[in-house]
Each structure stands twice: as C-alpha cells, then as structure tokens.
Design a protein around this motif. Structure first.
Motif, PDB file in Angstrom:
ATOM      1  N   MET A   1       0.715  -1.203   0.536  1.00 50.77           N
ATOM      2  CA  MET A   1       0.157  -0.042   0.341  1.00 50.77           C
ATOM      3  C   MET A   1       0.873   1.109  -0.181  1.00 50.77           C
ATOM      4  O   MET A   1       1.863   1.186   0.529  1.00 50.77           O
ATOM      5  CB  MET A   1      -0.846   0.138   1.305  1.00 50.77           C
ATOM      6  N   SER A   2       0.596   2.091  -0.513  1.00 52.62           N
ATOM      7  CA  SER A   2       1.748   3.434  -1.356  1.00 52.62           C
ATOM      8  C   SER A   2       0.875   4.537  -0.023  1.00 52.62           C
ATOM      9  O   SER A   2       0.107   4.297   0.082  1.00 52.62           O
ATOM     10  CB  SER A   2       1.186   4.144  -2.276  1.00 52.62           C
ATOM     11  N   VAL A   3       1.704   5.808   0.357  1.00 52.54           N
ATOM     12  CA  VAL A   3       1.321   6.144   0.759  1.00 52.54           C
ATOM     13  C   VAL A   3       1.185   7.942   0.361  1.00 52.54           C
ATOM     14  O   VAL A   3       1.111   7.906  -1.319  1.00 52.54           O
ATOM     15  CB  VAL A   3       2.568   7.480   1.551  1.00 52.54           C
ATOM     16  N   ARG A   4      -0.427   7.747   0.769  1.00 53.52           N
ATOM     17  CA  ARG A   4      -1.210   9.108  -0.637  1.00 53.52           C
ATOM     18  C   ARG A   4      -1.100  10.130  -0.217  1.00 53.52           C
ATOM     19  O   ARG A   4      -0.922  10.805  -1.168  1.00 53.52           O
ATOM     20  CB  ARG A   4      -2.941   8.784   0.160  1.00 53.52           C
ATOM     21  N   MET A   5      -0.871  10.120   1.054  1.00 54.99           N
ATOM     22  CA  MET A   5      -0.540  11.871   1.219  1.00 54.99           C
ATOM     23  C   MET A   5       0.755  12.048   1.666  1.00 54.99           C
ATOM     24  O   MET A   5       0.821  11.444   2.806  1.00 54.99           O
ATOM     25  CB  MET A   5      -1.435  12.980   2.000  1.00 54.99           C
ATOM     26  N   ARG A   6       1.932  13.670   1.497  1.00 59.62           N
ATOM     27  CA  ARG A   6       3.066  12.895   2.180  1.00 59.62           C
ATOM     28  C   ARG A   6       2.991  14.505   3.192  1.00 59.62           C
ATOM     29  O   ARG A   6       2.431  15.313   2.771  1.00 59.62           O
ATOM     30  CB  ARG A   6       3.879  13.315   1.393  1.00 59.62           C
ATOM     31  N   HIS A   7       3.461  14.325   4.674  1.00 59.34           N
ATOM     32  CA  HIS A   7       3.929  15.301   4.787  1.00 59.34           C
ATOM     33  C   HIS A   7       5.329  15.987   4.810  1.00 59.34           C
ATOM     34  O   HIS A   7       6.460  15.305   4.717  1.00 59.34           O
ATOM     35  CB  HIS A   7       3.171  15.454   6.840  1.00 59.34           C
ATOM     36  N   THR A   8       4.932  17.643   4.498  1.00 66.76           N
ATOM     37  CA  THR A   8       6.398  18.041   4.488  1.00 66.76           C
ATOM     38  C   THR A   8       6.882  18.653   5.765  1.00 66.76           C
ATOM     39  O   THR A   8       5.744  18.432   6.387  1.00 66.76           O
ATOM     40  CB  THR A   8       5.618  19.762   3.902  1.00 66.76           C
ATOM     41  N   LYS A   9       7.632  18.925   5.710  1.00 73.12           N
ATOM     42  CA  LYS A   9       8.558  19.221   7.086  1.00 73.12           C
ATOM     43  C   LYS A   9       8.386  20.250   7.825  1.00 73.12           C
ATOM     44  O   LYS A   9       8.304  20.213   8.805  1.00 73.12           O
ATOM     45  CB  LYS A   9      10.509  18.800   6.720  1.00 73.12           C
ATOM     46  N   ALA A  10       7.635  21.441   6.751  1.00 73.70           N
ATOM     47  CA  ALA A  10       6.515  22.755   7.724  1.00 73.70           C
ATOM     48  C   ALA A  10       6.252  22.007   8.508  1.00 73.70           C
ATOM     49  O   ALA A  10       5.877  22.930   9.017  1.00 73.70           O
ATOM     50  CB  ALA A  10       6.888  23.566   6.635  1.00 73.70           C
ATOM     51  N   HIS A  11       4.926  21.380   7.854  1.00 71.87           N
ATOM     52  CA  HIS A  11       3.710  20.476   8.402  1.00 71.87           C
ATOM     53  C   HIS A  11       3.994  20.314   9.259  1.00 71.87           C
ATOM     54  O   HIS A  11       3.873  20.234  10.603  1.00 71.87           O
ATOM     55  CB  HIS A  11       3.086  19.669   7.539  1.00 71.87           C
ATOM     56  N   THR A  12       4.585  18.751  10.199  1.00 73.37           N
ATOM     57  CA  THR A  12       5.786  18.601  10.361  1.00 73.37           C
ATOM     58  C   THR A  12       5.941  18.975  11.438  1.00 73.37           C
ATOM     59  O   THR A  12       6.188  18.800  13.087  1.00 73.37           O
ATOM     60  CB  THR A  12       6.355  17.447  10.124  1.00 73.37           C
ATOM     61  N   ALA A  13       6.763  20.244  11.778  1.00 75.30           N
ATOM     62  CA  ALA A  13       7.683  21.184  12.003  1.00 75.30           C
ATOM     63  C   ALA A  13       6.146  22.032  13.442  1.00 75.30           C
ATOM     64  O   ALA A  13       6.216  22.452  14.261  1.00 75.30           O
ATOM     65  CB  ALA A  13       8.131  22.105  11.815  1.00 75.30           C
ATOM     66  N   ASN A  14       5.280  22.104  12.244  1.00 80.41           N
ATOM     67  CA  ASN A  14       4.167  23.723  12.930  1.00 80.41           C
ATOM     68  C   ASN A  14       3.212  22.519  14.318  1.00 80.41           C
ATOM     69  O   ASN A  14       3.172  22.678  15.148  1.00 80.41           O
ATOM     70  CB  ASN A  14       3.370  23.925  11.681  1.00 80.41           C
ATOM     71  N   ARG A  15       3.336  21.280  13.873  1.00 81.84           N
ATOM     72  CA  ARG A  15       2.369  20.767  14.332  1.00 81.84           C
ATOM     73  C   ARG A  15       3.063  20.678  15.575  1.00 81.84           C
ATOM     74  O   ARG A  15       2.561  20.221  17.160  1.00 81.84           O
ATOM     75  CB  ARG A  15       2.223  19.291  13.577  1.00 81.84           C
ATOM     76  N   ARG A  16       4.064  20.425  15.809  1.00 80.15           N
ATOM     77  CA  ARG A  16       5.521  19.605  16.474  1.00 80.15           C
ATOM     78  C   ARG A  16       5.199  20.432  17.293  1.00 80.15           C
ATOM     79  O   ARG A  16       6.436  20.813  18.433  1.00 80.15           O
ATOM     80  CB  ARG A  16       7.004  18.751  16.401  1.00 80.15           C
ATOM     81  N   SER A  17       5.453  21.973  16.499  1.00 81.11           N
ATOM     82  CA  SER A  17       5.725  23.449  17.843  1.00 81.11           C
ATOM     83  C   SER A  17       5.169  23.882  19.424  1.00 81.11           C
ATOM     84  O   SER A  17       6.035  24.260  20.467  1.00 81.11           O
ATOM     85  CB  SER A  17       5.071  24.192  16.569  1.00 81.11           C
ATOM     86  N   HIS A  18       4.236  22.666  19.224  1.00 80.97           N
ATOM     87  CA  HIS A  18       3.264  22.524  21.031  1.00 80.97           C
ATOM     88  C   HIS A  18       4.141  21.450  21.725  1.00 80.97           C
ATOM     89  O   HIS A  18       3.441  21.355  23.022  1.00 80.97           O
ATOM     90  CB  HIS A  18       2.335  22.718  20.966  1.00 80.97           C
ATOM     91  N   HIS A  19       5.179  20.666  21.297  1.00 82.22           N
ATOM     92  CA  HIS A  19       5.654  19.885  22.257  1.00 82.22           C
ATOM     93  C   HIS A  19       6.976  19.502  23.172  1.00 82.22           C
ATOM     94  O   HIS A  19       7.257  19.068  23.834  1.00 82.22           O
ATOM     95  CB  HIS A  19       6.008  18.449  21.697  1.00 82.22           C
TER      96      HIS A  19
END
Length: 98
Positions: A1-19
């Motif tokens: 099964m292939s990955v449908r949507m890829r998370h960019t580094k910016a989106h990942t960093a934005n999500r983790r900014s509150h961690h």
C-alpha cells in the motif's frame, strides 16, 4: 500500500511546535528559603503555607535507621552469612569436647 498524502517538513514542524518542554515553576520557601514547586510542600522544612505538614526530623531519623539496618544486613551477607561465636559459646563447646 502506498502513502497517499505526504507531510512536508514545515507541516510536521508546525504540528510539533507545541510539544516543547516547559521548566517547572519554582517558588522560594518563606521559612527556610529553599526552592520548591508551587502548591507543593517544601521538602527542606516540611511546611506549606506557613503550616508544618511533614515532620522532616522524624522522616530523616527513619531513613537513617533503615540505612543502618540494610548496611548491617549487607555486612552479614558479605561475611558469608556465618555466625561468629561469642566467648560463652566457645567455652561451652570446649567443655563438651572434654
């Protein structure tokens, strides 16, 4: 099964900014001047909001007594667990041999 949507580094960093970790808020004890966490008992003197909550001297005495007992148990185990004979026991065994 292939990955449908890829998370960019910016989106990942934005999500983790509150961690991120936050340092604990420390206050100074009004009695002894030691630092303690807010709304918690001072572990140096045992007071909270001007009242004695923990008897620190009794707690320290109990801790020392426990350390002494464990040290004596370790010393007994280190000597091979053999009981050393007292003067009375040695004289009684010598009399029995005669």
């Amino acid at each position: 099964m292939s990955v449908r949507m890829r998370h960019t580094k910016a989106h990942t960093a934005n999500r983790r900014s509150h961690h991120g970790l936050v340092e604990p808020r420390l206050s100074l004890c009004s009695n002894c001047g030691g630092s303690h966490m807010r709304h918690k008992v001072c572990e140096n003197c045992g007071q909270y909001r001007g009242r004695i909550v923990i008897d620190v001297a009794a707690k320290l005495a109990k801790k020392e007594k426990k350390a002494k007992v464990t040290a004596s148990v370790k010393d007994g185990a280190a000597s091979g667990g053999k009981k050393t004979a007292t003067a009375k026991e040695t004289t009684s065994t010598q009399k029995e041999k005669k």
